[in-house]
Scaffold this motif. Structure first.
Motif, mmCIF file in Angstrom:
data_model
loop_
_atom_site.group_PDB
_atom_site.id
_atom_site.type_symbol
_atom_site.label_atom_id
_atom_site.label_comp_id
_atom_site.label_asym_id
_atom_site.label_seq_id
_atom_site.Cartn_x
_atom_site.Cartn_y
_atom_site.Cartn_z
ATOM 1 N N ALA A 63 19.166 77.995 -4.632
ATOM 2 C CA ALA A 63 19.691 78.482 -5.915
ATOM 3 C C ALA A 63 19.501 79.992 -6.036
ATOM 4 O O ALA A 63 20.401 80.710 -6.497
ATOM 5 C CB ALA A 63 19.006 77.752 -7.064
ATOM 6 N N ARG A 64 18.323 80.479 -5.636
ATOM 7 C CA ARG A 64 18.104 81.931 -5.665
ATOM 8 C C ARG A 64 19.074 82.652 -4.735
ATOM 9 O O ARG A 64 19.679 83.668 -5.106
ATOM 10 C CB ARG A 64 16.663 82.244 -5.272
ATOM 11 C CG ARG A 64 15.622 81.891 -6.320
ATOM 12 C CD ARG A 64 14.284 82.519 -5.994
ATOM 13 N NE ARG A 64 13.756 82.013 -4.719
ATOM 14 C CZ ARG A 64 12.945 80.970 -4.610
ATOM 15 N NH1 ARG A 64 12.557 80.306 -5.693
ATOM 16 N NH2 ARG A 64 12.500 80.580 -3.433
ATOM 17 N N ASP A 65 19.231 82.120 -3.526
ATOM 18 C CA ASP A 65 20.142 82.748 -2.566
ATOM 19 C C ASP A 65 21.583 82.710 -3.070
ATOM 20 O O ASP A 65 22.352 83.656 -2.861
ATOM 21 C CB ASP A 65 20.048 82.038 -1.217
ATOM 22 C CG ASP A 65 18.724 82.283 -0.514
ATOM 23 O OD1 ASP A 65 17.995 83.206 -0.935
ATOM 24 O OD2 ASP A 65 18.419 81.552 0.445
ATOM 25 N N ALA A 66 21.948 81.617 -3.734
ATOM 26 C CA ALA A 66 23.315 81.495 -4.229
ATOM 27 C C ALA A 66 23.617 82.592 -5.250
ATOM 28 O O ALA A 66 24.690 83.213 -5.214
ATOM 29 C CB ALA A 66 23.531 80.116 -4.852
ATOM 30 N N HIS A 70 26.211 85.458 -4.237
ATOM 31 C CA HIS A 70 27.510 85.241 -4.877
ATOM 32 C C HIS A 70 27.605 85.898 -6.245
ATOM 33 O O HIS A 70 28.711 86.089 -6.764
ATOM 34 C CB HIS A 70 27.802 83.741 -4.990
ATOM 35 C CG HIS A 70 27.850 83.043 -3.669
ATOM 36 N ND1 HIS A 70 28.998 82.934 -2.924
ATOM 37 C CD2 HIS A 70 26.877 82.416 -2.952
ATOM 38 C CE1 HIS A 70 28.737 82.264 -1.813
ATOM 39 N NE2 HIS A 70 27.460 81.936 -1.812
ATOM 40 N N GLY A 71 26.468 86.246 -6.839
ATOM 41 C CA GLY A 71 26.470 86.949 -8.116
ATOM 42 C C GLY A 71 27.198 86.179 -9.200
ATOM 43 O O GLY A 71 27.121 84.957 -9.305
ATOM 44 N N SER A 72 27.944 86.922 -10.008
ATOM 45 C CA SER A 72 28.633 86.311 -11.147
ATOM 46 C C SER A 72 29.708 85.321 -10.708
ATOM 47 O O SER A 72 30.090 84.435 -11.480
ATOM 48 C CB SER A 72 29.258 87.392 -12.025
ATOM 49 O OG SER A 72 30.198 88.157 -11.286
ATOM 50 N N ALA A 73 30.192 85.453 -9.472
ATOM 51 C CA ALA A 73 31.209 84.513 -8.988
ATOM 52 C C ALA A 73 30.684 83.093 -8.963
ATOM 53 O O ALA A 73 31.446 82.133 -9.109
ATOM 54 C CB ALA A 73 31.690 84.923 -7.601
ATOM 55 N N ALA A 74 29.365 82.943 -8.785
ATOM 56 C CA ALA A 74 28.773 81.605 -8.753
ATOM 57 C C ALA A 74 28.734 80.964 -10.129
ATOM 58 O O ALA A 74 28.473 79.758 -10.231
ATOM 59 C CB ALA A 74 27.358 81.669 -8.179
ATOM 60 N N LEU A 75 28.985 81.741 -11.173
ATOM 61 C CA LEU A 75 28.919 81.224 -12.536
ATOM 62 C C LEU A 75 30.287 81.139 -13.199
ATOM 63 O O LEU A 75 30.382 80.786 -14.378
ATOM 64 C CB LEU A 75 27.993 82.099 -13.380
ATOM 65 C CG LEU A 75 26.555 82.222 -12.872
ATOM 66 C CD1 LEU A 75 25.754 83.157 -13.767
ATOM 67 C CD2 LEU A 75 25.888 80.856 -12.787
ATOM 68 N N GLY A 76 31.321 81.459 -12.457
ATOM 69 C CA GLY A 76 32.666 81.444 -13.022
ATOM 70 C C GLY A 76 33.466 80.238 -12.566
ATOM 71 O O GLY A 76 32.956 79.328 -11.910
ATOM 72 N N GLN A 279 28.275 74.341 -5.987
ATOM 73 C CA GLN A 279 28.886 74.515 -4.668
ATOM 74 C C GLN A 279 28.176 75.622 -3.874
ATOM 75 O O GLN A 279 27.948 75.491 -2.671
ATOM 76 C CB GLN A 279 30.358 74.869 -4.814
ATOM 77 C CG GLN A 279 31.234 73.731 -5.278
ATOM 78 C CD GLN A 279 32.694 74.133 -5.231
ATOM 79 O OE1 GLN A 279 33.273 74.333 -4.152
ATOM 80 N NE2 GLN A 279 33.304 74.283 -6.395
ATOM 81 N N ALA A 280 27.844 76.724 -4.560
ATOM 82 C CA ALA A 280 27.155 77.823 -3.876
ATOM 83 C C ALA A 280 25.777 77.387 -3.403
ATOM 84 O O ALA A 280 25.334 77.761 -2.302
ATOM 85 C CB ALA A 280 27.051 79.028 -4.805
ATOM 86 N N VAL A 281 25.083 76.595 -4.206
ATOM 87 C CA VAL A 281 23.789 76.058 -3.789
ATOM 88 C C VAL A 281 23.968 75.144 -2.592
ATOM 89 O O VAL A 281 23.210 75.213 -1.613
ATOM 90 C CB VAL A 281 23.121 75.308 -4.961
ATOM 91 C CG1 VAL A 281 21.857 74.596 -4.497
ATOM 92 C CG2 VAL A 281 22.798 76.272 -6.097
ATOM 93 N N ALA A 282 24.967 74.272 -2.655
ATOM 94 C CA ALA A 282 25.235 73.363 -1.542
ATOM 95 C C ALA A 282 25.550 74.128 -0.265
ATOM 96 O O ALA A 282 25.107 73.752 0.836
ATOM 97 C CB ALA A 282 26.385 72.431 -1.896
ATOM 98 N N LEU A 283 26.293 75.210 -0.395
ATOM 99 C CA LEU A 283 26.630 76.030 0.767
ATOM 100 C C LEU A 283 25.375 76.572 1.429
ATOM 101 O O LEU A 283 25.226 76.519 2.659
ATOM 102 C CB LEU A 283 27.563 77.169 0.343
ATOM 103 C CG LEU A 283 27.907 78.201 1.417
ATOM 104 C CD1 LEU A 283 28.625 77.546 2.589
ATOM 105 C CD2 LEU A 283 28.754 79.317 0.801
ATOM 106 N N GLU A 284 24.451 77.096 0.629
ATOM 107 C CA GLU A 284 23.216 77.629 1.202
ATOM 108 C C GLU A 284 22.385 76.521 1.855
ATOM 109 O O GLU A 284 21.773 76.723 2.903
ATOM 110 C CB GLU A 284 22.407 78.335 0.121
ATOM 111 C CG GLU A 284 23.093 79.548 -0.481
ATOM 112 C CD GLU A 284 23.524 80.552 0.580
ATOM 113 O OE1 GLU A 284 22.719 80.831 1.499
ATOM 114 O OE2 GLU A 284 24.666 81.045 0.501
ATOM 115 N N LEU A 285 22.359 75.352 1.255
ATOM 116 C CA LEU A 285 21.618 74.230 1.838
ATOM 117 C C LEU A 285 22.217 73.817 3.177
ATOM 118 O O LEU A 285 21.485 73.568 4.156
ATOM 119 C CB LEU A 285 21.621 73.050 0.868
ATOM 120 C CG LEU A 285 20.790 73.207 -0.402
ATOM 121 C CD1 LEU A 285 21.155 72.137 -1.421
ATOM 122 C CD2 LEU A 285 19.302 73.144 -0.079
ATOM 123 N N ILE A 286 23.537 73.753 3.240
ATOM 124 C CA ILE A 286 24.192 73.344 4.480
ATOM 125 C C ILE A 286 24.035 74.417 5.551
ATOM 126 O O ILE A 286 23.811 74.110 6.727
ATOM 127 C CB ILE A 286 25.676 73.021 4.203
ATOM 128 C CG1 ILE A 286 25.775 71.718 3.411
ATOM 129 C CG2 ILE A 286 26.475 72.931 5.494
ATOM 130 C CD1 ILE A 286 27.179 71.366 2.965
#
Length: 407
Positions: A63-66, A70-76, A279-286
């Motif tokens: 979550a921190r890495d996401a 990804h910044g604000s894009a992860a929240l849009g 999705q951004a969190v999942a990406l970092e996990l994968i």
């Protein structure tokens, strides 16, 4: 395979079995809600992972890495199809020497159940036929019910009747825990190719294998080696819900690009897009293989729990039920030795004794009386599972005694 290449029977009236099935499902839901408010219940009815095994530190780091990457894009808002990088990561992970996948083969969904529901929205009109095994996954029956389909039993060896698609859970099926061996998979693919019918491969449990050899996916087996991108007739569904945590609500559909476009159009009217942050969190996990690194921990714990439940059942239920020890997954499917026993009628006795299960009839679109039941072993530690089986044994014997007295 084109989404418009399949023809199905003409639309007809809602089958009468649906009224019975819906009534049973609604009654069970109400009973479970009431049951959950009682002190000390033992829930063997769920399909849940063990919450104490969620990899919280891995998710926190992801979550921190996401947010950092990804910044604000992860929240849009995001693309309907999902984050491109996540689609690319899943395509890369599932590709093999035989199977070539690209991001165009992947749609990100809000859990794999949404993918199941989108298949119904994209393909089913009222009265259309779905080929499925009896019993089959209750969540799929729920998801497709508003489309008013009818069901035909999926033949493995005989030619298929006309249908919009065939649905299978080949690895540790929900509810039976069964696994399709290679010969059966080959037969399904052959029938799909002969009939021109889509084959939906729902695979949420494939990583949870405790014994036995790994079977190739239907997706991989259906691929034509050397092709630039997958264009076959299998729709493969996956999820992080069983290997990381269901709260992420990240799943995917992998299939031919034209089917991806049809599913994306259906998804646009459902939620616009799956949570971009998740999705951004999942990406970092994968990217860090966190889910795969976590699987051995799950396997060790779940194997112990499966063995505890089956050992307790051998001690307390063997004269009443029979079952097979599953090679993987989350469920044990038990069938009464007494012909005609109705496990739906048994359920209130179990709830009164402080334990829940799922009666087999709700996994059958025909709504027939079932002598079977499903128990979950992943969500509780061994001692709780053992006590749950003892309670179920007491309930089953009380039920049998009442039945005998009434005859």
């Amino acid at each position: 395979m084109s989404t418009s290449s399949n023809t199905a029977p003409s639309a007809g009236p809602r089958p009468p079995e649906f009224a019975t099935w819906m009534k049973q499902g609604n009654n069970i839901t109400q009973q479970f809600l009431s049951f959950g408010r009682r002190p000390g219940p033992i829930v063997l009815s769920g399909g849940l992972p063990a919450p104490e095994l969620y990899p919280i530190s891995d998710v926190q780091e992801a979550a921190r890495d996401a947010l950092e990457k990804h910044g604000s894009a992860a929240l849009g808002y995001g693309a309907v199809e999902g984050l491109f990088d996540l689609r690319e990561a899943i395509a890369h992970r599932l590709s093999t020497d035989r199977l070539s996948l690209a991001p165009e083969n992947v749609l990100i969904t809000t859990g794999s159940l949404q993918a199941v529901e989108l298949i119904g929205k994209a393909l089913i009109d009222p009265g259309d036929a779905i080929l499925a095994e009896y019993p089959t996954y209750l969540g799929a029956l729920d998801a497709w019910l508003p489309r008013l389909p009818r069901y035909a039993e999926l033949p493995h060896e005989a030619p298929w009747p006309e249908a919009k698609f065939a649905y299978v859970v080949p690895n540790f099926s929900n509810p039976t825990g069964a696994v399709l061996k290679r010969k059966a998979r080959e037969a399904l693919l052959s029938r799909s190719a002969e009939s021109g019918i889509w084959l939906v491969e729902d695979d949420p449990y494939g990583e949870l294998r405790y014994e036995g050899g790994v079977q190739p996916s239907l997706l991989e087996m259906s691929a034509v080696p050397g092709t630039a991108i997958y264009e076959g007739s299998v729709v493969h569904l996956g999820t992080l819900s069983k290997t990381i945590a269901p709260g992420l609500r990240v799943g995917w559909a992998v299939c031919a690009p034209d089917m991806i476009r049809a599913l994306a159009q259906a998804k646009q009217g459902s939620d616009l897009s799956t949570s971009t942050f998740c999705q951004a969190v999942a990406l970092e996990l994968i990217r860090k293989d966190a889910d795969r690194r976590h699987v051995p921990t799950l396997i060790d714990a779940y194997r112990e729990r499966r063995d505890a439940l089956c050992a307790a059942a051998q001690e307390h239920l063997a004269d009443l039920f029979e079952w097979s020890v599953p090679e993987g997954g989350m469920f044990v499917w038990m069938t009464a030795r007494q012909p005609g026993l109705d496990t739906y009628a048994l359920l209130p006795f179990a709830l009164e004794a402080g334990v829940s299960f799922v009666p087999g009839s709700v996994f059958d679109s025909r709504g027939l009386v079932s002598p079977s039941l499903r128990l979950n072993f992943t969500a509780n530690p061994p001692d709780i599972l053992q006590e749950g089986v003892r309670r179920l044994s007491r309930a089953a014997r009380e039920f049998a005694s009442r039945q005998a007295a009434a005859e």
